[in-house]
Motif scaffolding. Structure first.
Motif, PDB file in Angstrom:
ATOM      1  N   ILE A 161     -37.432 136.326 -51.433  1.00 44.08           N
ATOM      2  CA  ILE A 161     -38.804 136.773 -51.187  1.00 44.08           C
ATOM      3  C   ILE A 161     -39.297 137.613 -52.354  1.00 44.08           C
ATOM      4  O   ILE A 161     -38.573 138.477 -52.866  1.00 44.08           O
ATOM      5  CB  ILE A 161     -38.884 137.598 -49.873  1.00 44.08           C
ATOM      6  CG1 ILE A 161     -38.640 136.681 -48.665  1.00 44.08           C
ATOM      7  CG2 ILE A 161     -40.233 138.279 -49.721  1.00 44.08           C
ATOM      8  CD1 ILE A 161     -37.350 136.869 -48.002  1.00 44.08           C
ATOM      9  N   VAL A 162     -40.522 137.371 -52.783  1.00 46.28           N
ATOM     10  CA  VAL A 162     -41.182 138.211 -53.781  1.00 46.28           C
ATOM     11  C   VAL A 162     -42.278 139.005 -53.085  1.00 46.28           C
ATOM     12  O   VAL A 162     -43.100 138.444 -52.353  1.00 46.28           O
ATOM     13  CB  VAL A 162     -41.763 137.371 -54.927  1.00 46.28           C
ATOM     14  CG1 VAL A 162     -42.698 138.211 -55.802  1.00 46.28           C
ATOM     15  CG2 VAL A 162     -40.630 136.796 -55.777  1.00 46.28           C
ATOM     16  N   VAL A 163     -42.263 140.306 -53.301  1.00 46.34           N
ATOM     17  CA  VAL A 163     -43.228 141.220 -52.696  1.00 46.34           C
ATOM     18  C   VAL A 163     -44.206 141.682 -53.769  1.00 46.34           C
ATOM     19  O   VAL A 163     -43.789 142.154 -54.830  1.00 46.34           O
ATOM     20  CB  VAL A 163     -42.516 142.432 -52.064  1.00 46.34           C
ATOM     21  CG1 VAL A 163     -43.530 143.410 -51.498  1.00 46.34           C
ATOM     22  CG2 VAL A 163     -41.552 141.981 -50.993  1.00 46.34           C
ATOM     23  N   ALA A 211     -30.844 139.079 -47.831  1.00 52.29           N
ATOM     24  CA  ALA A 211     -32.093 138.590 -48.425  1.00 52.29           C
ATOM     25  C   ALA A 211     -32.249 139.068 -49.862  1.00 52.29           C
ATOM     26  O   ALA A 211     -31.980 140.230 -50.184  1.00 52.29           O
ATOM     27  CB  ALA A 211     -33.281 139.047 -47.588  1.00 52.29           C
ATOM     28  N   GLY A 212     -32.710 138.167 -50.714  1.00 56.49           N
ATOM     29  CA  GLY A 212     -33.035 138.527 -52.090  1.00 56.49           C
ATOM     30  C   GLY A 212     -34.498 138.941 -52.155  1.00 56.49           C
ATOM     31  O   GLY A 212     -35.389 138.114 -51.947  1.00 56.49           O
ATOM     32  N   ILE A 213     -34.760 140.200 -52.415  1.00 58.58           N
ATOM     33  CA  ILE A 213     -36.125 140.734 -52.422  1.00 58.58           C
ATOM     34  C   ILE A 213     -36.443 141.265 -53.811  1.00 58.58           C
ATOM     35  O   ILE A 213     -35.743 142.143 -54.323  1.00 58.58           O
ATOM     36  CB  ILE A 213     -36.291 141.861 -51.387  1.00 58.58           C
ATOM     37  CG1 ILE A 213     -35.888 141.366 -49.990  1.00 58.58           C
ATOM     38  CG2 ILE A 213     -37.721 142.384 -51.386  1.00 58.58           C
ATOM     39  CD1 ILE A 213     -35.803 142.466 -48.956  1.00 58.58           C
ATOM     40  N   LEU A 239     -49.223 133.732 -65.567  1.00 52.70           N
ATOM     41  CA  LEU A 239     -48.073 133.139 -66.257  1.00 52.70           C
ATOM     42  C   LEU A 239     -46.833 134.007 -66.095  1.00 52.70           C
ATOM     43  O   LEU A 239     -45.733 133.511 -65.839  1.00 52.70           O
ATOM     44  CB  LEU A 239     -48.390 132.945 -67.736  1.00 52.70           C
ATOM     45  CG  LEU A 239     -49.399 131.843 -68.071  1.00 52.70           C
ATOM     46  CD1 LEU A 239     -49.756 131.875 -69.561  1.00 52.70           C
ATOM     47  CD2 LEU A 239     -48.849 130.471 -67.692  1.00 52.70           C
ATOM     48  N   ALA A 240     -47.014 135.326 -66.228  1.00 52.49           N
ATOM     49  CA  ALA A 240     -45.876 136.235 -66.091  1.00 52.49           C
ATOM     50  C   ALA A 240     -45.354 136.234 -64.653  1.00 52.49           C
ATOM     51  O   ALA A 240     -44.137 136.210 -64.425  1.00 52.49           O
ATOM     52  CB  ALA A 240     -46.290 137.647 -66.502  1.00 52.49           C
ATOM     53  N   ALA A 241     -46.260 136.230 -63.681  1.00 54.64           N
ATOM     54  CA  ALA A 241     -45.838 136.194 -62.281  1.00 54.64           C
ATOM     55  C   ALA A 241     -45.119 134.885 -61.968  1.00 54.64           C
ATOM     56  O   ALA A 241     -44.098 134.869 -61.271  1.00 54.64           O
ATOM     57  CB  ALA A 241     -47.046 136.363 -61.364  1.00 54.64           C
ATOM     58  N   GLY A 242     -45.643 133.782 -62.494  1.00 56.23           N
ATOM     59  CA  GLY A 242     -45.006 132.492 -62.271  1.00 56.23           C
ATOM     60  C   GLY A 242     -43.608 132.432 -62.835  1.00 56.23           C
ATOM     61  O   GLY A 242     -42.705 131.828 -62.238  1.00 56.23           O
ATOM     62  N   SER A 243     -43.418 133.070 -63.987  1.00 58.36           N
ATOM     63  CA  SER A 243     -42.088 133.107 -64.584  1.00 58.36           C
ATOM     64  C   SER A 243     -41.096 133.825 -63.670  1.00 58.36           C
ATOM     65  O   SER A 243     -39.947 133.392 -63.521  1.00 58.36           O
ATOM     66  CB  SER A 243     -42.150 133.815 -65.948  1.00 58.36           C
ATOM     67  OG  SER A 243     -40.866 133.915 -66.519  1.00 58.36           O
ATOM     68  N   VAL A 244     -41.548 134.886 -63.032  1.00 58.76           N
ATOM     69  CA  VAL A 244     -40.679 135.606 -62.098  1.00 58.76           C
ATOM     70  C   VAL A 244     -40.368 134.736 -60.883  1.00 58.76           C
ATOM     71  O   VAL A 244     -39.210 134.635 -60.448  1.00 58.76           O
ATOM     72  CB  VAL A 244     -41.333 136.926 -61.652  1.00 58.76           C
ATOM     73  CG1 VAL A 244     -40.494 137.601 -60.569  1.00 58.76           C
ATOM     74  CG2 VAL A 244     -41.514 137.866 -62.844  1.00 58.76           C
ATOM     75  N   LEU A 245     -41.380 134.094 -60.329  1.00 54.58           N
ATOM     76  CA  LEU A 245     -41.155 133.237 -59.155  1.00 54.58           C
ATOM     77  C   LEU A 245     -40.148 132.141 -59.466  1.00 54.58           C
ATOM     78  O   LEU A 245     -39.274 131.834 -58.636  1.00 54.58           O
ATOM     79  CB  LEU A 245     -42.470 132.612 -58.691  1.00 54.58           C
ATOM     80  CG  LEU A 245     -43.604 133.543 -58.242  1.00 54.58           C
ATOM     81  CD1 LEU A 245     -44.734 132.729 -57.610  1.00 54.58           C
ATOM     82  CD2 LEU A 245     -43.122 134.592 -57.281  1.00 54.58           C
ATOM     83  N   GLU A 272     -39.096 131.739 -52.311  1.00 52.45           N
ATOM     84  CA  GLU A 272     -39.435 130.861 -51.195  1.00 52.45           C
ATOM     85  C   GLU A 272     -40.708 131.298 -50.483  1.00 52.45           C
ATOM     86  O   GLU A 272     -41.288 130.528 -49.721  1.00 52.45           O
ATOM     87  CB  GLU A 272     -38.272 130.832 -50.207  1.00 52.45           C
ATOM     88  CG  GLU A 272     -37.015 130.191 -50.782  1.00 52.45           C
ATOM     89  CD  GLU A 272     -35.889 130.181 -49.791  1.00 52.45           C
ATOM     90  OE1 GLU A 272     -35.657 129.124 -49.166  1.00 52.45           O
ATOM     91  OE2 GLU A 272     -35.245 131.236 -49.608  1.00 52.45           O
ATOM     92  N   VAL A 273     -41.128 132.516 -50.714  1.00 48.50           N
ATOM     93  CA  VAL A 273     -42.382 133.012 -50.144  1.00 48.50           C
ATOM     94  C   VAL A 273     -42.824 134.230 -50.952  1.00 48.50           C
ATOM     95  O   VAL A 273     -41.997 134.981 -51.456  1.00 48.50           O
ATOM     96  CB  VAL A 273     -42.215 133.372 -48.638  1.00 48.50           C
ATOM     97  CG1 VAL A 273     -41.207 134.486 -48.455  1.00 48.50           C
ATOM     98  CG2 VAL A 273     -43.549 133.764 -48.021  1.00 48.50           C
TER      99      VAL A 273
END
Length: 377
Positions: free
Chosen positions: A11-13, A39-41, A90-96, A102-103
């Motif tokens: 999960i990305v918060v 969980a990976g947060i 772009l930076a956020a997408g790289s982290v995802l 998954e959410v």
């Protein structure tokens, strides 16, 4: 819980910049970790604001992306936004991609819009929580991308919104104020007996509130009221020395464990940020809310539900003056039996389990995305 052979959810918060965005995000993360310890947060944040101070302190990995404050009106900042937003997405997408998210769970703030856009482009589910009575630009945008939308109260106008309250710390929602009162007052150097007024302008402080209440120090002491004044970092408040027999007036810049401040207090004068309103309602503390006049009256809207329930008062920022010499709550009123009734009404307006409700829903979204064969038990 994740069964044998089933990978832990990832999960990305996204909720950054101010404590009003960071705290509910971290409280949700804590509840999620209680339900699913493996969980990976991962938290998204920026170098602006309180992200680098508050998020690592809660024990979560922090990934920094360029901040994108979305202007609320047409101005030069809006013209510059597309380029900044592109870089941040772009930076956020790289982290995802790197954490295989998954959410994405967003709480608004400078990092939320880039996270939402990056998630949408990848088909990653989005879950939104809006704490404020008037939603920000990022969450209004996200509410058009997902049906998983949660709000602090039914009055929040967002598509698909379900009111659950605001995720709070268990130390707040489970606080027994009478049981902790004596220890809390000793912690701040307050007397065990006599009313205590708590003063706070939120995580950053409020100059107008600081000046008004400190200017009334003699009158407040004369009414037999003790004061716990949380000024906010960077603010200096000068309070004249009183007689040793006077009730104490304690000044501190910041309190990290607010449950002690709440347990020590009988009444509060404060701003009406969403988190402040939610926490005071949860612990049953009556307040005189002084909404920040900027941002289109958003803070006034935050306070209205508990005010209408009879658990708080509203004071206009313009009515504050040094010494509280205009329309203001009388410090002597802290002794009134009406305070007990206000406390009960404030408590009735609280919502103690939003963190768990949101965490369970996010886990269900992950399970749905994975498909029936990989659902949790």
């Amino acid at each position: 819980m994740t069964g044998a052979g089933v990978p832990a959810p990832r999960i990305v918060v996204a909720g950054g910049h101010s404590a009003g965005h960071i705290e509910p995000a971290m409280n949700f993360a804590d509840a999620l970790r209680e339900l699913e310890p493996a969980a990976g947060i991962t938290a998204l944040g920026t170098v602006r604001g309180l992200d680098t101070k508050l998020i690592p302190a809660r024990g979560y990995p922090l990934e920094l992306i360029p901040p994108v404050p979305l202007p609320r009106t047409l101005n030069r900042a809006l013209v510059r936004t597309p380029g900044r937003l592109r870089d941040s997405v772009l930076a956020a997408g790289s982290v995802l991609d790197r954490v295989r998210a998954e959410v994405v769970v967003g709480f608004g703030g400078y990092v939320a819009a880039p996270a939402y856009l990056a998630a949408r482009s990848r088909g990653v589910p989005i879950v939104v929580h809006e704490a404020n009575a008037r939603p920000g630009v990022a969450n209004r945008l996200a509410a058009r991308m997902t049906t998983h939308v949660f709000t602090a109260s039914p009055s929040v106008q967002l598509p698909h919104g379900i009111a659950i309250g605001i995720p709070l710390r268990p130390a707040i929602t489970g606080l027994d104020r009478p049981a902790l009162r004596d220890a809390a007052r000793r912690r701040f150097g307050l007397r065990p007996d006599g009313p205590v007024l708590m003063v706070t302008g939120g995580s950053q402080g409020a100059r107008a509130i600081n000046a008004a209440v400190s200017g009334a120090a003699a009158a407040v002491r004369g009414a037999g009221v003790q004061v716990l004044h949380i000024t906010g970092p960077g603010h200096v408040v000068e309070v004249p020395d009183g007689d040793p027999a006077d009730p104490p007036y304690v000044v501190v810049p910041y309190v990290h464990e607010m449950q002690y401040a709440y347990a020590a207090a009988d009444f509060v004068i404060c701003r009406s940020g969403a988190m402040t309103c939610a926490e005071l309602a949860a612990v049953g503390l009556p307040a005189a809310y002084v909404p920040l006049p900027e941002r289109g009256g958003e803070q006034r809207l935050n306070a209205e539900p508990v005010v209408e329930a009879g658990g708080a008062l509203l004071v206009n920022d313009a009515d504050l003056g040094p010494g509280l010499d205009r329309d203001h709550p009388d410090p002597a009123a802290h002794r009134s039996p009406a305070i007990a009734a206000m406390s009960a009404r404030a408590s009735a307006a609280g919502a103690p389990d939003a963190d768990v409700v949101l965490a369970r829903h996010v886990l269900a979204v992950v399970a749905e995305r994975r498909g029936p064969e990989r659902r949790r038990c």
